[in-house]
Design an enzyme around this catalytic site. Structure first.
Site, mmCIF file in Angstrom:
data_model
loop_
_atom_site.group_PDB
_atom_site.id
_atom_site.type_symbol
_atom_site.label_atom_id
_atom_site.label_comp_id
_atom_site.label_asym_id
_atom_site.label_seq_id
_atom_site.Cartn_x
_atom_site.Cartn_y
_atom_site.Cartn_z
ATOM 1 N N SER A 183 -17.504 -48.330 22.435
ATOM 2 C CA SER A 183 -16.237 -48.980 22.045
ATOM 3 C C SER A 183 -16.594 -50.393 21.607
ATOM 4 C CB SER A 183 -15.317 -49.030 23.267
ATOM 5 O OG SER A 183 -14.275 -49.964 23.085
ATOM 6 N N TYR A 192 -13.026 -51.001 32.192
ATOM 7 C CA TYR A 192 -13.380 -50.265 30.967
ATOM 8 C C TYR A 192 -14.519 -50.975 30.243
ATOM 9 C CZ TYR A 192 -12.604 -47.817 26.476
ATOM 10 O OH TYR A 192 -12.752 -47.073 25.326
HETATM 11 P P1 NDP Z 1 -8.580 -38.807 24.604
HETATM 12 O O1 NDP Z 1 -7.970 -39.216 25.895
HETATM 13 O O2 NDP Z 1 -7.703 -38.371 23.498
HETATM 14 O O3 NDP Z 1 -9.671 -37.659 24.868
HETATM 15 C C1 NDP Z 1 -10.634 -37.826 25.880
HETATM 16 C C2 NDP Z 1 -11.411 -36.539 26.054
HETATM 17 O O4 NDP Z 1 -12.325 -36.735 27.158
HETATM 18 C C3 NDP Z 1 -10.523 -35.371 26.411
HETATM 19 O O5 NDP Z 1 -11.035 -34.168 25.884
HETATM 20 C C4 NDP Z 1 -10.615 -35.365 27.945
HETATM 21 O O6 NDP Z 1 -10.284 -34.099 28.430
HETATM 22 C C5 NDP Z 1 -12.071 -35.739 28.143
HETATM 23 N N1 NDP Z 1 -12.360 -36.252 29.485
HETATM 24 C C6 NDP Z 1 -11.756 -37.280 30.130
HETATM 25 N N2 NDP Z 1 -12.271 -37.428 31.350
HETATM 26 C C7 NDP Z 1 -13.217 -36.467 31.499
HETATM 27 C C8 NDP Z 1 -14.100 -36.089 32.541
HETATM 28 N N3 NDP Z 1 -14.107 -36.729 33.731
HETATM 29 N N4 NDP Z 1 -14.952 -35.049 32.339
HETATM 30 C C9 NDP Z 1 -14.947 -34.388 31.169
HETATM 31 N N5 NDP Z 1 -14.136 -34.689 30.128
HETATM 32 C C10 NDP Z 1 -13.286 -35.717 30.298
HETATM 33 O O7 NDP Z 1 -9.476 -40.040 24.156
HETATM 34 P P2 NDP Z 1 -10.102 -40.460 22.732
HETATM 35 O O8 NDP Z 1 -10.382 -39.268 21.918
HETATM 36 O O9 NDP Z 1 -9.280 -41.543 22.204
HETATM 37 O O10 NDP Z 1 -11.463 -41.130 23.247
HETATM 38 C C11 NDP Z 1 -12.714 -40.459 23.240
HETATM 39 C C12 NDP Z 1 -13.800 -41.479 23.566
HETATM 40 O O11 NDP Z 1 -13.750 -42.550 22.624
HETATM 41 C C13 NDP Z 1 -13.663 -42.117 24.953
HETATM 42 O O12 NDP Z 1 -14.937 -42.291 25.514
HETATM 43 C C14 NDP Z 1 -13.048 -43.472 24.639
HETATM 44 O O13 NDP Z 1 -13.357 -44.433 25.616
HETATM 45 C C15 NDP Z 1 -13.692 -43.782 23.317
HETATM 46 N N6 NDP Z 1 -12.958 -44.737 22.504
HETATM 47 C C16 NDP Z 1 -11.626 -44.508 22.197
HETATM 48 C C17 NDP Z 1 -10.943 -45.446 21.449
HETATM 49 C C18 NDP Z 1 -9.496 -45.258 21.112
HETATM 50 O O14 NDP Z 1 -8.882 -46.229 20.631
HETATM 51 N N7 NDP Z 1 -8.905 -44.102 21.288
HETATM 52 C C19 NDP Z 1 -11.581 -46.683 20.971
HETATM 53 C C20 NDP Z 1 -12.983 -46.803 21.352
HETATM 54 C C21 NDP Z 1 -13.618 -45.868 22.089
HETATM 55 P P3 NDP Z 1 -9.707 -33.838 29.924
HETATM 56 O O15 NDP Z 1 -8.702 -34.916 30.202
HETATM 57 O O16 NDP Z 1 -9.152 -32.467 29.804
HETATM 58 O O17 NDP Z 1 -10.888 -33.884 30.823
#
Ligand code: NDP
Length: 249
Positions: free
Chosen positions: A132, A145
């Site tokens: 990020s 975070y």
């Molecule tokens: P979402 O919340 O839309 O998706 C997150 C995904 O990670 C889901 O599939 C979720 O599924 C999975 N996940 C969460 N916790 C766990 C866990 N403990 N074990 C396995 N899977 C897990 O987030 P984004 O798509 O927005 O974000 C994806 C990545 O990008 C993250 O690492 C985030 O920090 C990073 N990011 C996002 C930004 C944004 O603005 N959206 C900006 C910069 C970085 P489930 O809950 O079913 O486990």
């Protein structure tokens, strides 16, 4: 591919499949994973949907073994699973701190440690960690975070240095706010804390980029797929920012 159920992770899974990869997708919610897997199969590639909490090492080891059995040894790993929450430092609980570090940093470490021997044996591998802009700069109200994403970038750089010369690259992608459910939750949090409208809250988030917009999942997915390609073999140990130009160098 961790966190492959929705958002950035689903876009990356489909982008990698379009580029010719079979993809194992993992997260905690099976229904979303199953939908991603069906979309991968519709592109003509094989897919395996595996429920796994990346913060649990035993589950990670079992998940990697299952991917190997179903699809062959994974030589591309995308550590995308992540969670976000905001609070003042003084309101950050032990639980919030520990959970953020466990999912965002330890989860990527467990997956990397499980997969790296397979890549070393194959003399080829690609690891992309979804960090990020919070891995590259500090910002208020997201201490846990930010610490977890700095840790993830540190892991990226250290492993990249350790495996350079072995056919493996390790990089991070560092997006600004991306149009996903995670950002919907950030907007909802602004509404709750400040009483602003949802539209105003979104404008605040869009304002973090000098382009005045949220980044999109295809942009992040395309960079990730590029980093996994053969032609990107010279890029190693980098944290590549996608934020429209707010953070420079
Ligand atoms: P979402 O919340 O839309 O998706 C997150 C995904 O990670 C889901 O599939 C979720 O599924 C999975 N996940 C969460 N916790 C766990 C866990 N403990 N074990 C396995 N899977 C897990 O987030 P984004 O798509 O927005 O974000 C994806 C990545 O990008 C993250 O690492 C985030 O920090 C990073 N990011 C996002 C930004 C944004 O603005 N959206 C900006 C910069 C970085 P489930 O809950 O079913 O486990």
């Amino acid at each position: 591919m961790t966190g492959g159920g929705r958002g950035i992770g689903r876009a990356i899974a489909l982008s990698l499949a379009s580029a010719g990869a079979d993809v194992g997708v993992t997260a905690r919610s099976f229904k979303e994973l199953d939908e991603t897997a069906a979309a991968i199969r519709a592109l003509g590639r094989r897919a395996e949907a595996i429920v796994c909490d990346v913060s649990e090492r035993i589950q990670v080891d079992a998940m990697i073994a299952r991917v190997s059995t179903a699809l062959g040894d994974p030589l591309i790993l995308v550590n995308n699973a992540g969670i976000a929450a905001s609070a003042k430092v003084t309101d950050t609980t032990d639980e919030m701190w520990d959970r953020m570090l466990r999912v965002n940093a330890s989860g990527a470490f467990y997956c990397t440690r499980a997969v790296l021997p397979l890549m070393l044996a194959a003399k080829w591998g690609r690891i992309v960690n979804m960090a990020s802009v919070a891995a590259r700069a500090g910002a208020p109200y997201i201490a846990a975070y930010t610490a977890s994403k700095h840790a993830l970038l540190g892991l990226t750089r250290a492993v990249a240095a350790e495996v350079a010369g072995r056919g493996i690259t390790v990089n991070a992608v560092c997006p600004g706010y991306v149009d996903t459910e995670m950002t919907d939750a950030s907007a909802a949090n602004i509404v709750k804390r400040t009483g602003r409208t949802d539209e105003d809250a979104r404008k605040i988030l869009e304002g973090f980029s000098p382009q005045g917009r949220l980044m999109t999942t295809p942009e992040v997915a395309a960079m990730t797929t590029y980093l996994c390609s053969e032609v990107a073999r010279g890029i190693n140990g980098q944290g590549i920012v996608i934020d429209g130009g707010a953070l420079q160098s």
